[in-house]
Enzyme design. Sequence first.
Site, mmCIF file in Angstrom:
data_model
loop_
_atom_site.group_PDB
_atom_site.id
_atom_site.type_symbol
_atom_site.label_atom_id
_atom_site.label_comp_id
_atom_site.label_asym_id
_atom_site.label_seq_id
_atom_site.Cartn_x
_atom_site.Cartn_y
_atom_site.Cartn_z
ATOM 1 N N ASP A 174 0.831 -1.201 0.000
ATOM 2 C CA ASP A 174 0.000 0.000 0.000
ATOM 3 C C ASP A 174 0.872 1.260 0.000
ATOM 4 O O ASP A 174 1.689 1.445 0.892
ATOM 5 C CB ASP A 174 -0.918 -0.047 1.250
ATOM 6 C CG ASP A 174 -2.191 0.751 1.076
ATOM 7 O OD1 ASP A 174 -2.090 1.905 0.633
ATOM 8 O OD2 ASP A 174 -3.272 0.224 1.404
ATOM 9 N N THR A 181 -6.763 3.651 -2.367
ATOM 10 C CA THR A 181 -6.612 2.236 -2.012
ATOM 11 C C THR A 181 -7.690 1.312 -2.598
ATOM 12 O O THR A 181 -7.365 0.295 -3.199
ATOM 13 C CB THR A 181 -6.589 2.097 -0.478
ATOM 14 O OG1 THR A 181 -5.442 2.801 -0.001
ATOM 15 C CG2 THR A 181 -6.501 0.648 -0.047
ATOM 16 N N ASP A 230 -0.970 -0.179 -4.787
ATOM 17 C CA ASP A 230 -2.304 0.335 -5.138
ATOM 18 C C ASP A 230 -2.272 1.792 -5.577
ATOM 19 O O ASP A 230 -3.257 2.320 -6.060
ATOM 20 C CB ASP A 230 -3.288 0.117 -3.973
ATOM 21 C CG ASP A 230 -2.814 0.771 -2.684
ATOM 22 O OD1 ASP A 230 -1.619 1.121 -2.575
ATOM 23 O OD2 ASP A 230 -3.647 0.927 -1.773
#
Length: 540
Positions: free
Chosen positions: A33, A74, A347
């Site tokens: 992430d 995200t 992401d």
Amino acid sequence: MKTRIFASVFLSLFIYTTSYSQKPKLIVGIVVDQMRYDYISRYWSKFGDNGFKRLVTEGYFCKNTNYNYVPTYTAPGHASIYTGTTPSSHGIIANNWYDRESNTMVYCVDDKSVNALGGDTKAGQMSPRKLLNTTIGDQLNLSDNFQSKVIGIALKDRGAILPAGKSGKAAYWYDGSTGNWISSTYYMKALPQWVTEFNNRAVAKRFLESTWNTLLPIEQYTESTPDDSPYERPFTGLTKATFPYVLPELMAANEKLNMIRSTPYGNTFTKDFAIETIKAENMGKGNASDLIAISFSSTDYIGHQFGPNSVEVEDTYLRLDQDLAELLKFLDEWVGKNNVLVFLTADHGAAENPTYLKDHSISSGTFNEYELKGKLKKAMAKEFSDSLVLSVSNQQVFLDQKAISLKTLKADKIENSIVDFLLKENGIANAFPEYNLVNKEYAEGIESVIKNGYHVKRSGDVMINYLPYWMDSEVKFGTTHGSPYEYDTHVPLIFYGYTIKPGSTSEKINITDIAPTICNLLNIEVPNGTSGKPILQLIR
Ligand code: ZN
Ligand code: ZN
């Protein structure tokens, strides 16, 4: 001679047939992430041999992979990786978005029709129901009579739920109020015994009994700004964002067990639980290919708090490197490298801190969508005797369609008027009315990126594009992401294991190409909204 011909025919038949039925035992999708592409090169000399370096040198590295839509958040990121398409099709247009029907903000995986399993009710009422397309895992299940075990794991609910798709056996995410890995009744009636046993070991609590100090002597973190920099947000209760962080002293003021998210131990905890899942579910040991989708969320929390140039972020990646090394070693022993197909990506990326940029003479700025909404409503009220604006969120303006039709106003005229207003505002690069996005085709450029992020039923009526390095005014410290610019769109993409030969490419690849590439390697149909295409350099 005859036997030789026979042997070669037999051999080619053998190769032909095996190549179409052959599949990896286990597919491991890894999303980091908020990982920027340039972290690979920036931290390269500090990485060990068995984590990121092993993936890059033994795998196939797609060096020019970008997100091809906005906003780069995200939920849309994870959805796009696993569906092979963009928000215009899969419908996950943001993490939270304004919903016209309920006149409220809705959360991407919120689902009040299901119940929590293993933890807090609010944290557990989640499902993938708002996702409109199938995922890699769904296609795997459709291909083999639902024999594949497909499981998503992340501290963030959306990072676990969206990748597991609609038919996933399970998704597990973290409940910071209990320290437990939890799920919902969307997937199962009760949490498996092995999950309860893992939770009973109070692993999160034990991680938080330690002190977060740098892995290497702090003077070696030359890739980052000095530890005591004005661009970082200290933990609550501290005046400076500097090492060491004595976690037991900080926990009470920093959301207690939830604090693990903002430490590199959140990633280690995720890796440990992922390995436990593979073992407990016997993944990769059956006749069908199984898929585990792991997302490392702590990199994002730490990135937001300290920014991409902090020692904290660098240290988090050096520790993630060790976690990856351990995961790869486990996979070697569990199924063997040739039986596992791994991909690693992110992401979205992240911008540098806006003040840090200014201090180095690079243009940047901040905007506030709440204030913009107020100004816009006033201007509209003056022109059309009704404010007409319901929401300004996620770089979109939502209009009151009911009021527009009641007053028999022309939507195009209002949208044009909003565009004119927006273009006079500081920090806005351009704005696009919905009627253009719906009616025109764009092969490339910012228009195509905006259109890919635009969902006819869920998106707003005017899409805003801010200037580069313009960020939400809440970003005083640390950073954020969401733009169509390289710092947010350019992410690493590495394929490793199974039949993947070492190599790399600088050809332009879209994030939506991952799912069709994986499905091509598995000889299965691509997800039902796929707009990307297989990466031919890799498959050949
Ligand atoms: Zn993210
Ligand atoms: Zn984020």
